[in-house]
Motif scaffolding. Structure first.
Motif, PDB file in Angstrom:
ATOM      1  N   PHE A  67      23.632  15.748 -10.534  1.00 40.58           N
ATOM      2  CA  PHE A  67      25.003  16.090 -10.881  1.00 40.58           C
ATOM      3  C   PHE A  67      25.128  16.134 -12.397  1.00 40.58           C
ATOM      4  O   PHE A  67      24.788  15.172 -13.086  1.00 40.58           O
ATOM      5  N   LYS A  68      25.612  17.267 -12.906  1.00 38.21           N
ATOM      6  CA  LYS A  68      25.852  17.412 -14.344  1.00 38.21           C
ATOM      7  C   LYS A  68      27.313  17.812 -14.527  1.00 38.21           C
ATOM      8  O   LYS A  68      27.683  18.979 -14.346  1.00 38.21           O
ATOM      9  N   ARG A  69      28.118  16.846 -14.925  1.00 34.56           N
ATOM     10  CA  ARG A  69      29.556  17.104 -15.053  1.00 34.56           C
ATOM     11  C   ARG A  69      29.836  18.159 -16.119  1.00 34.56           C
ATOM     12  O   ARG A  69      30.698  19.014 -15.931  1.00 34.56           O
ATOM     13  N   SER A  70      29.088  18.123 -17.200  1.00 31.25           N
ATOM     14  CA  SER A  70      29.344  19.058 -18.308  1.00 31.25           C
ATOM     15  C   SER A  70      29.103  20.495 -17.887  1.00 31.25           C
ATOM     16  O   SER A  70      29.683  21.419 -18.470  1.00 31.25           O
ATOM     17  N   GLN A  71      28.258  20.686 -16.908  1.00 32.68           N
ATOM     18  CA  GLN A  71      27.952  22.038 -16.438  1.00 32.68           C
ATOM     19  C   GLN A  71      28.596  22.329 -15.082  1.00 32.68           C
ATOM     20  O   GLN A  71      28.369  23.410 -14.537  1.00 32.68           O
ATOM     21  N   SER A  72      29.346  21.384 -14.543  1.00 30.94           N
ATOM     22  CA  SER A  72      29.938  21.522 -13.205  1.00 30.94           C
ATOM     23  C   SER A  72      28.868  21.970 -12.204  1.00 30.94           C
ATOM     24  O   SER A  72      29.095  22.892 -11.402  1.00 30.94           O
ATOM     25  N   SER A  73      27.727  21.323 -12.274  1.00 29.78           N
ATOM     26  CA  SER A  73      26.625  21.758 -11.416  1.00 29.78           C
ATOM     27  C   SER A  73      26.080  20.604 -10.591  1.00 29.78           C
ATOM     28  O   SER A  73      26.229  19.431 -10.940  1.00 29.78           O
ATOM     29  N   PHE A  74      25.453  20.988  -9.509  1.00 31.70           N
ATOM     30  CA  PHE A  74      24.817  20.022  -8.611  1.00 31.70           C
ATOM     31  C   PHE A  74      23.634  20.748  -7.983  1.00 31.70           C
ATOM     32  O   PHE A  74      23.663  21.195  -6.838  1.00 31.70           O
ATOM     33  N   ASN A  75      22.569  20.879  -8.740  1.00 29.01           N
ATOM     34  CA  ASN A  75      21.416  21.669  -8.312  1.00 29.01           C
ATOM     35  C   ASN A  75      20.467  20.843  -7.458  1.00 29.01           C
ATOM     36  O   ASN A  75      20.201  19.677  -7.733  1.00 29.01           O
ATOM     37  N   LEU A  76      19.941  21.492  -6.465  1.00 26.99           N
ATOM     38  CA  LEU A  76      19.017  20.869  -5.515  1.00 26.99           C
ATOM     39  C   LEU A  76      17.596  21.181  -5.919  1.00 26.99           C
ATOM     40  O   LEU A  76      17.290  22.331  -6.256  1.00 26.99           O
TER      41      LEU A  76
END
Lengths: 113, 114
Positions: A67-76
């Motif tokens: 989870f990267k809040r700064s990038q609004s991402s949640f990569n698998l």
């Protein structure tokens, strides 16, 4: 409106190669994030989830997500893909104050022998 | 391991007919959902249900749709007058409680409207 974006519709990797599936969410409130896998003709199975705390979460079948809040991402990610990982992968989002879970459009993974 | 069960697995119906899809959620779960997935497309939220009433619904869930928990174990989705575009896989899901996170899905009911 809340949305979840999975920019890759199809991904093909060779068996043993590493994998990263991308997921971005649009809403800024405290996110609860999930990855589900769907094999052909099957329901959705949870791979992993993020609620709070450690931003790197481990799931089943050797998958992890960050989870990267700064990038609004949640990569698998998975370091070494197996042929049995071929399936469709869905990222999902919810937040406090709602029980509505929003799913991305999915990424279909093909694994080459 | 407890699971969500759905019946029928596949239903074929004529346009305009009523269809009822049935689900048995996990027994100690409190929140229930219907999602639909048109072939090859995204999983779309239809409705959530808690404490014997709808808690949220999407714009897809119009007057043709209704949900019910008639007997404390079954959770049904009724489509009053089916249209061709209702052809999809319908997934039931349940959630144990607030902030528990994981939606548990059934294997789906495939609806084909001719």
């Amino acid at each position: 409106a809340q949305s979840v974006t999975q920019p890759d519709i199809h991904i093909t990797v060779s068996e043993g190669a590493s994998l990263e599936l991308r997921c971005n969410y649009s809403y800024g409130a405290t996110p609860y994030l999930f990855w589900y896998v769907q094999s052909p003709g099957q329901g959705l199975q949870l791979l992993l989830k993020y609620f709070s705390g450690d931003t790197l979460v481990q799931g089943i079948k050797g998958f992890e997500a960050e989870f990267k809040r700064s990038q609004s991402s949640f990569n698998l990610r998975k370091p070494s893909v197996h042929w049995s990982d071929a399936a469709e992968y869905f990222c999902a989002y919810t937040t406090s104050g709602t029980y509505k879970y929003i799913f991305g459009t999915g990424t279909r993974l093909k694994v080459l022998a | 391991e407890p699971e969500v069960t759905q019946t029928p697995s596949h239903q074929v119906t004529q346009m305009g007919q009523e269809v009822i899809l049935r689900c048995v959620p996990i027994s100690n779960h409190l929140y229930f959902y219907w999602y639909r997935q048109i072939l090859g497309q995204k999983v779309e939220f239809l409705v959530s249900f808690y404490n014997n009433e709808i808690s949220e619904k999407s714009e897809i869930f119009d007057d043709q749709f209704s949900v019910e928990r008639p007997d404390g174990s079954n959770f049904t989705l009724k489509i009053r007058s089916t249209k061709l575009e209702d052809s999809a896989m319908y997934f039931c899901a349940s959630l144990r409680g607030a902030n528990t996170g994981e939606l548990f899905f059934g294997e789906g009911s495939r609806l084909t409207v001719l």
